[in-house]
Write a protein that holds these residues in place. Structure first.
Motif, mmCIF file in Angstrom:
data_model
loop_
_atom_site.group_PDB
_atom_site.id
_atom_site.type_symbol
_atom_site.label_atom_id
_atom_site.label_comp_id
_atom_site.label_asym_id
_atom_site.label_seq_id
_atom_site.Cartn_x
_atom_site.Cartn_y
_atom_site.Cartn_z
ATOM 1 N N ARG A 66 0.831 -1.206 0.000
ATOM 2 C CA ARG A 66 0.000 0.000 0.000
ATOM 3 C C ARG A 66 0.866 1.258 0.000
ATOM 4 O O ARG A 66 0.537 2.243 -0.665
ATOM 5 N N LEU A 221 -5.099 -0.379 -5.563
ATOM 6 C CA LEU A 221 -5.209 -0.929 -4.205
ATOM 7 C C LEU A 221 -6.231 -2.057 -4.075
ATOM 8 O O LEU A 221 -5.941 -3.083 -3.440
ATOM 9 N N CYS A 383 -5.545 6.653 1.950
ATOM 10 C CA CYS A 383 -4.751 5.416 1.894
ATOM 11 C C CYS A 383 -4.099 5.092 3.233
ATOM 12 O O CYS A 383 -3.330 4.137 3.322
#
Length: 413
Positions: A66, A221, A383
């Protein structure tokens, strides 16, 4: 670089791959032995620990990838933003780790090959295994590398799960392993299953495999998370299969395996007596696929990691074609040739102690730095960690700190 940067494609399932690569790399012969011994000593009681271990590795590898996708940077760049000491730490670690791991991986792959084809001695198969890994990664790029890793994953998965089905697990016994009970004397095995199965430093290489495949930007993602979850689900089933074999075949019969990779040769002997030479040989094939997938994965993934560290440490731009860069190839050579010295001599004691200490300290380092990075302004707000990721990573950090303390105390002892 396989796909268009910034936008995840439709048809997600056919794009799955980097997760299987990191899972196959992380599950080695040592993990097989640890799981088998846990099953042979405690039956199904520690099944829950193997499952928790996979959940922990999902969190660590997802967090690493990530950071790559959300920032367009790498986990190493993130570490450097926390202080230059992180670069020194990783640089020393990766050199020592590579030297000893190279010999360990080559020896593990050689064991089943020498058992099936005894014309060559163990050291001969070890040398050939290392050279085969070097040549394959040297002359091929990620796309073919991923395809071969998937084939190795399929081989080891079908054989090991098939073996678990063959020994006919008891469903009530299997379910009893989900009660979070720790039998007397099982603490070290419990923590080893949670902390060791599914990889250590290679979990942090996941982001590099995502990048070299062409996944770039936050739009990837959801696909990365699917890929990662599928991979560690496969790993979890694989580990459960080994626990079943240990519980049904060894625990019930009171058979003890040797510690270390040679315990798998013991198991092949048990299988030959119980089921005949064909099953025993198939097991050795699965053993070889498991060990060789770790060679290919480490020779490729850790060379990506090292190349990024080398160019960042020198203040240079990382080459676009990192798989052909001098630093990438230099680390492959380091993994292959210097460790061959350890195939002919005992490992130097002090080097083994230093390696053990660094190995024990890497996983808490990874968990703690991911907590710092993924809750900071270095990552776009959408995020950053949610509450579940923070709880999982915090629990992982605490677990790995305890494991590190135990490892260092045992080394001092």
């Amino acid at each position: 670089m396989g796909e268009k940067a910034g936008t995840a494609p439709s048809g997600k399932w056919r794009h799955i791959g980097p997760g299987l690569v990191v899972a196959a790399t992380g599950v080695g012969a040592g993990d097989l032995v640890a799981t088998l011994i846990a099953g042979s000593r405690f039956g199904y009681a520690l099944l829950w620990a193997a499952i928790v271990g996979c959940v922990v590795k999902i969190a660590l590898s997802e967090g690493s990838a990530r950071y790559h996708l959300a920032t367009g940077s790498t986990i190493l760049a993130g570490w450097r933003s926390l202080g230059r000491w992180t670069s020194w730490y990783f640089g020393i670690y990766v050199v020592i780790w590579g030297f000893i791991y190279g010999a360990t991986a080559m020896s593990a792959t050689a064991l089943p090959l020498a058992a099936m084809f005894p014309a060559l001695p163990l050291w001969g198969w070890a040398v050939l295994s290392g050279l085969a890994g070097l040549m394959f990664v040297w002359f091929n790029r990620y796309a073919l590398f991923e395809t071969v890793m998937k084939l190795l994953v399929g081989t080891m998965f079908v054989i090991m799960v098939g073996l678990a089905i063959l020994v006919a697990p008891s469903l009530p016994g299997l379910l009893s392993g989900l009660t979070f009970i720790m039998p007397e004397g099982s603490l070290l095995y419990t923590m080893g299953l949670i902390g060791g199965v599914g990889g250590t430093v290679t979990t942090a290489a996941y982001g590099y495999w995502c990048q070299v495949k062409g996944w770039q930007g936050p739009g990837w993602l959801p696909l990365m998370r699917l890929d990662n979850t599928v991979a560690y689900t496969v790993t979890g089933i694989f580990v459960i299969a080994m626990l079943i074999v240990g519980a049904e075949l060894l625990h019930a019969s009171g058979i003890a395996l040797q510690a270390g990779d040679r315990g798998l040769i013991d198991l092949s002997d048990v299988l030959e007596v119980r089921f005949g030479p064909v099953i025993a040989t198939l097991f050795l094939v699965g053993f070889a696929a498991t060990a060789f997938s770790s060679i290919l994965g480490v020779w490729h993934g850790m060379s990506l990691f090292f190349a990024d560290w080398y160019y960042q440490a020198r203040g240079q731009t990382v080459p676009d074609d990192i798989e052909r860069s001098p630093a990438f190839r230099a680390y492959m050579l380091w993994l292959t040739f210097p460790p061959m010295l350890l195939l002919f001599a005992q490992q130097p004691f002090m080097l083994a102690v230093i390696y053990g200490a660094f190995g024990a300290l890497f996983m808490p380092f990874l968990a703690i730095t991911l907590l710092l990075l993924l809750n900071s302004s270095r990552v776009p707000a959408d995020c950053r960690n949610g509450w579940l990721a923070n709880i999982t990573l915090t629990g992982s950090a605490a677990l790995f700190l305890i494991l590190a303390g135990q490892q260092i105390l045992s080394l001092m002892g």
